[in-house]
Design a protein around this motif. Structure first.
Motif, short mmCIF file in Angstrom:
data_model
loop_
_atom_site.label_atom_id
_atom_site.label_comp_id
_atom_site.label_asym_id
_atom_site.label_seq_id
_atom_site.Cartn_x
_atom_site.Cartn_y
_atom_site.Cartn_z
N LEU A 475 31.18 76.21 -17.05
CA LEU A 475 31.85 76.51 -15.78
C LEU A 475 31.08 75.97 -14.59
N SER A 476 29.76 76.17 -14.58
CA SER A 476 28.97 75.68 -13.45
C SER A 476 28.92 74.15 -13.44
N ALA A 477 28.86 73.53 -14.61
CA ALA A 477 28.83 72.06 -14.67
C ALA A 477 30.15 71.47 -14.18
N LEU A 478 31.26 72.10 -14.55
CA LEU A 478 32.55 71.60 -14.10
C LEU A 478 32.69 71.74 -12.59
N GLU A 479 32.24 72.87 -12.05
CA GLU A 479 32.31 73.04 -10.60
C GLU A 479 31.46 71.99 -9.89
N LEU A 480 30.31 71.67 -10.45
CA LEU A 480 29.47 70.63 -9.86
C LEU A 480 30.18 69.28 -9.91
N PHE A 481 30.78 68.96 -11.03
CA PHE A 481 31.52 67.71 -11.15
C PHE A 481 32.65 67.67 -10.13
N PHE A 482 33.37 68.79 -9.99
CA PHE A 482 34.49 68.83 -9.05
C PHE A 482 34.04 68.63 -7.60
N LYS A 483 32.78 68.96 -7.30
CA LYS A 483 32.28 68.73 -5.95
C LYS A 483 32.31 67.24 -5.60
N GLY A 484 32.24 66.41 -6.61
CA GLY A 484 32.28 64.97 -6.38
C GLY A 484 33.67 64.39 -6.34
N ILE A 485 34.69 65.23 -6.53
CA ILE A 485 36.08 64.79 -6.51
C ILE A 485 36.71 65.19 -5.19
N GLU A 486 37.23 64.23 -4.47
CA GLU A 486 37.87 64.47 -3.19
C GLU A 486 39.38 64.62 -3.36
N GLY A 487 39.97 65.54 -2.58
CA GLY A 487 41.42 65.68 -2.57
C GLY A 487 41.94 66.54 -3.70
N ASP A 488 43.27 66.49 -3.87
CA ASP A 488 43.95 67.33 -4.85
C ASP A 488 43.73 66.81 -6.27
N ILE A 489 43.83 67.75 -7.22
CA ILE A 489 43.76 67.38 -8.63
C ILE A 489 44.88 68.08 -9.40
N GLY A 568 44.22 56.79 -27.86
CA GLY A 568 45.52 56.23 -27.49
C GLY A 568 45.68 56.15 -25.98
N ALA A 569 45.30 57.21 -25.27
CA ALA A 569 45.41 57.20 -23.81
C ALA A 569 44.48 56.16 -23.21
N ALA A 570 43.27 56.04 -23.77
CA ALA A 570 42.31 55.05 -23.26
C ALA A 570 42.82 53.63 -23.47
N LEU A 571 43.38 53.35 -24.62
CA LEU A 571 43.89 52.01 -24.90
C LEU A 571 45.08 51.67 -24.01
N ARG A 572 45.83 52.70 -23.63
CA ARG A 572 46.93 52.48 -22.68
C ARG A 572 46.42 52.38 -21.25
N ASN A 573 45.17 52.80 -21.05
CA ASN A 573 44.48 52.68 -19.76
C ASN A 573 45.21 53.41 -18.63
N HIS A 574 45.64 54.65 -18.90
CA HIS A 574 46.25 55.45 -17.85
C HIS A 574 45.22 55.76 -16.77
N LYS A 575 45.70 55.95 -15.57
CA LYS A 575 44.82 56.22 -14.44
C LYS A 575 44.48 57.71 -14.37
N LEU A 576 43.53 58.08 -15.22
CA LEU A 576 43.13 59.48 -15.30
C LEU A 576 41.67 59.58 -15.75
N ILE A 577 41.13 60.78 -15.64
CA ILE A 577 39.75 61.05 -16.08
C ILE A 577 39.81 61.96 -17.29
N MET A 578 39.08 61.62 -18.33
CA MET A 578 38.87 62.51 -19.47
C MET A 578 37.43 63.00 -19.40
N LEU A 579 37.25 64.30 -19.31
CA LEU A 579 35.92 64.88 -19.16
C LEU A 579 35.65 65.82 -20.33
N GLU A 580 34.58 65.56 -21.04
CA GLU A 580 34.20 66.39 -22.19
C GLU A 580 32.97 67.22 -21.85
N TYR A 581 33.09 68.53 -21.95
CA TYR A 581 31.89 69.36 -21.85
C TYR A 581 31.40 69.62 -23.28
#
Length: 762
Positions: A475-489, A568-581
């Motif tokens: 939870l704390s790591a995700l909140e830290l990561f989100f601090k680097g994301i600007e705008g809506d998600i 599959g999503a990566a090979l299609r190169n969708h404009k998104l972030i995949m984040l693994e904790y």
């Protein structure tokens, strides 16, 4: 069912009396049989079966080869391959896991390879509910498997032994399912008896007959398994399967009689309680029937002829026995823990009605009530209500409402929960303090991030009050990561700890749009949401000045069972972030090993004992796998190095919004399962970085850059300094060979990474 001790002595088979759960008894039976193989994947509430077997294996109590699969679909394939080789095979699963392997089940029955599977029943999503009903079981009715229904932990043990003998009988040769109620029968301890000597069990099931039938281990008589068939041949195949399933009823009776002679416990096809003269009755599957028996006794004391029917086998369906049992019953209430939507009754209700159609003299009125969904408790007063419905129908001679849900709790508009806060959006999450600009000379991004304290005024993406464990690093790591994301998600959480602790109807910790899907399909789901959003915006159906960033959050489990979807999503190169904790295990189901669990580490399915020393095999390098899909950006990050994480979050957002898929892996502490102090999470993660086990680097447009080098800083520490901080790894300090192997692998990967850092073309 139970016999007196004096009667048991007459069987000549010594038995031990104890208190155990259904899952423990399933594992005990499997260990005593000593199967060749178990391919498994953890899912609540069946997970314990594999855990108990792993513990037994560490103590040398059996020789079963336990293979941790990439998901339930893979576990079913492992089991099928082992059965096709002539081995004896066992498995256990629940709920979505059962559905995920569903397409494999008719393959196994259609090619007539025996095995035994424990289905620990649980509600089917969605929405997610991990407690027990029969909605998963009902999907198995048309798979061609024999299905036994175990109502108590004792029955789980006994039926697991009987199941193998039924499966391997020459007239059957089909896989067999033993279904028992999740969290009721699976976890509640009851008085049970089991054979003191495993040889008693092995003598009962007999030697393995499977090598005497066509199998792929016989090179003198090579066979082709699963050859393509045309319609005529497939009709013949299915007719033979149907005939074998019918014959299994007689085989069941034969095996049950033999087992009763050995154990003193009887399992007739139908457990009929006070049915000899019953005028009203209830039909209930598994544990609920035991509650109804006490109520039947009370009604009998009042002069009401009440009875209970509980089947011990539902495939093949005991139609003839039911016709006989219901010959003089005026009204039957069928309680079902699953619905056949739109059919005005559950599956078993319609099968009972169909069976009674074959008896022109039967006039039994049949009512159906769907009850106990999602593990809703079933008490004596509920059974009494069921009997009352049957009594009223019998007295009236008709059924006013043949089908309904029981225990409904309609909502009330005046109890709608108010929104407790105005959700922030847009500019609230846009500080202007993070700057990302492309560098035309290098083809990479330049990122400027402020000190972390400057971002503390940025709203949290998750509200306080979630249910995470003390010291949870995710939870704390995700909140830290989100601090680097600007705008809506828009964020998708796959099934896992963080999803479970932040959503619990009717509450949520999420301030912006969040969707959940099962962890085998998160990336595909988010890519669909993203592309639909962009298409609706193109059609001017959605008007937003700035597009949100689409982010998938996954545990390391989701990057095992969901790896295909992610690739599959990566090979299609969708404009998104995949984040693994990554917390090095399947933590939401009880700390089982994942493919990200390092070698030698202890989990609940990689125990430490005289026969094994933790997890076998090295951890999966997910970052390199995802980078191999040629996505524009992949990285590792750790909460112990916050500025590094902020920079990478900003880069990931830029690439996701402008180029394509970004993938990140964050190491997160799990004090509960790492067996470490709550307060030391960040320090332990930092030690993993300083030891070079978890190096911090990024792969940007194919070029690798180490973003923090502990050797250059003079801070590199031995792996042992990191391992000694966790209870799950302290044993490695004494296992010199395993520790040396682990250190060599760390060094090998670190050296490769340094070469890639030096030579961009690598």
């Amino acid at each position: 069912m139970a016999k007196l001790e004096e009667e048991l002595k007459q069987t000549g088979a010594a038995q031990v009396t104890t208190f155990e759960s259904g899952n423990e008894m399933a594992a005990t039976a499997a260990a005593q049989i000593n199967y060749h193989m178990m391919g498994y994947f953890p899912i609540t509430p069946s997970t314990e079966v594999a855990q108990y077997l792993d513990q037994m294996r560490t103590r040398g109590q059996h020789d079963i080869k336990l293979v941790a699969a990439d998901g339930e679909h893979g576990s079913a394939g492992i089991c099928y391959g082992a059965a096709a080789a002539g081995a004896r095979v066992v498995n256990a699963t629940s709920s979505q896991g059962f559905l995920y392997m569903l397409e494999q089940l008719p393959v196994q029955s259609g090619t007539r390879f025996p095995m035994v599977m424990n289905l620990v029943t649980r509600a089917i999503s969605g929405p997610l509910d991990i407690r027990g009903d029969h909605s998963d079981l009902y999907y198995g009715l048309n798979t061609g498997w024999v299905i036994l229904a175990a109502s108590t932990p004792q029955a789980v043990y006994d039926m697991n032994i009987m199941a193998l003998k039924i499966a391997e009988h020459s007239d059957v040769r089909l896989p067999v399912m033993v279904a028992y109620d999740g969290f009721y029968t699976s976890h509640q301890k009851r008085k049970v008896q089991y054979f003191a000597d495993a040889e008693t069990v092995r003598g009962f099931v007999g030697p393995n007959p499977n090598l005497n039938y066509p199998n792929i281990s016989d090179f003198d008589h090579p066979v082709t398994v699963g050859a393509h068939m045309n319609g005529d041949d497939l009709t013949n195949n299915h007719a033979q399967l149907s005939e074998a399933l019918k014959l299994s009823e007689g085989v069941y009776e034969q095996v049950a009689a033999e087992y009763a002679a050995l154990s003193g416990r009887e399992y007739p096809i139908l457990d009929l309680y006070h049915m000899e003269d019953a005028e009203v009755a209830v039909f209930l599957l598994n544990s609920a029937a035991e509650s109804a028996k006490d109520v039947a006794d009370q009604l009998r004391a009042r002069g009401i002829k009440a009875g209970v029917i509980r089947p011990n086998i539902i495939r093949p369906f005991p139609a003839a026995q039911l016709r006989e049992a219901l010959r003089h019953v005026k009204a039957l209430l069928v309680g079902e823990r699953a619905d056949s939507y739109g059919a005005d009754g559950g599956n078993l209700t319609h099968e009972i009605k169909a069976a009674l159609q074959e008896d022109p003299l039967n006039r039994t009125l049949v009512l159906c009530r769907i009850f106990g969904l999602g593990g809703k408790d079933f008490y004596a007063e509920d059974a009494e209500a069921f009997f009352q419905l049957a009594i009223e129908a019998a007295e009236a001679g008709r059924t006013e409402k043949p089908f309904d849900y029981y225990g409904l709790n309609p909502g009330s508009p005046d109890k709608v929960m108010p929104q407790v806060m105005q959700p922030p959006r847009g500019d609230a999450y846009r500080t202007g303090l993070i700057q990302v600009t492309p560098d035309e000379a290098t083809g990479k991004l330049k990122v400027k991030v402020p000190p972390l304290r400057s971002l503390t005024t940025k709203p949290r993406r998750l509200t306080p009050g979630h249910g995470a464990c003390p010291g949870c690093g995710a939870l704390s790591a995700l909140e830290l990561f989100f601090k680097g994301i600007e705008g809506d998600i828009v964020v998708l959480f796959q099934t896992g700890c963080v999803y479970v602790v932040t959503t619990g109807y009717p509450y949520t910790s999420h301030k912006q749009p969040m969707i959940h899907n099962l962890f085998q399909n998160g990336a595909a789901t988010l890519s669909g949401a993203l592309e639909a959003y962009m298409e609706m915006k193109r059609r001017n159906e959605i008007k937003m000045a700035d597009d949100p960033t689409f982010i998938m959050i996954s545990g390391d489990g989701g990057m095992d069972i969901g790896m295909g979807s992610a690739i599959g999503a990566a090979l299609r190169n969708h404009k998104l972030i995949m984040l693994e904790y990554d917390n090095e295990g399947y933590m939401n189901t009880g700390s089982q090993q994942s493919y990200s669990t390092p070698v030698g580490h202890m989990t609940s399915t990689s125990g430490v004992g005289k026969m094994q020393k933790g997890k076998q095999g090295h951890h999966k390098d997910t970052v390199q796998i995802m980078a191999a899909c040629n996505i524009p950006y992949a990285f590792t990050a750790a909460e112990s190095h916050p500025q590094d994480m902020l920079r990478k979050a900003a880069k990931a957002q830029w690439y996701a919004n402008n180029v394509g898929t970004a993938y990140g892996k964050i190491l997160c502490a799990c004090p509960l399962n790492w067996k470490s102090e709550d307060r030391l999470g960040t320090s332990i993660v930092g030690a993993a970085v300083e030891s070079c086990f978890f190096p911090l680097y990024e792969i940007e447009q194919g070029s690798t850059t180490i973003t923090y080098n502990p050797e250059d800083k003079g801070k590199r520490i031995p792996a042992a300094e990191w391992l000694k901080l966790m209870g799950k790894t302290k044993h490695l300090l004494k296992e010199e060979a395993t520790l040396a192997t682990f250190e060599q692998e760390i060094e090998r990967r670190w050296n490769i990474l340094k070469k890639k850092h030096e030579i961009s073309e690598l």
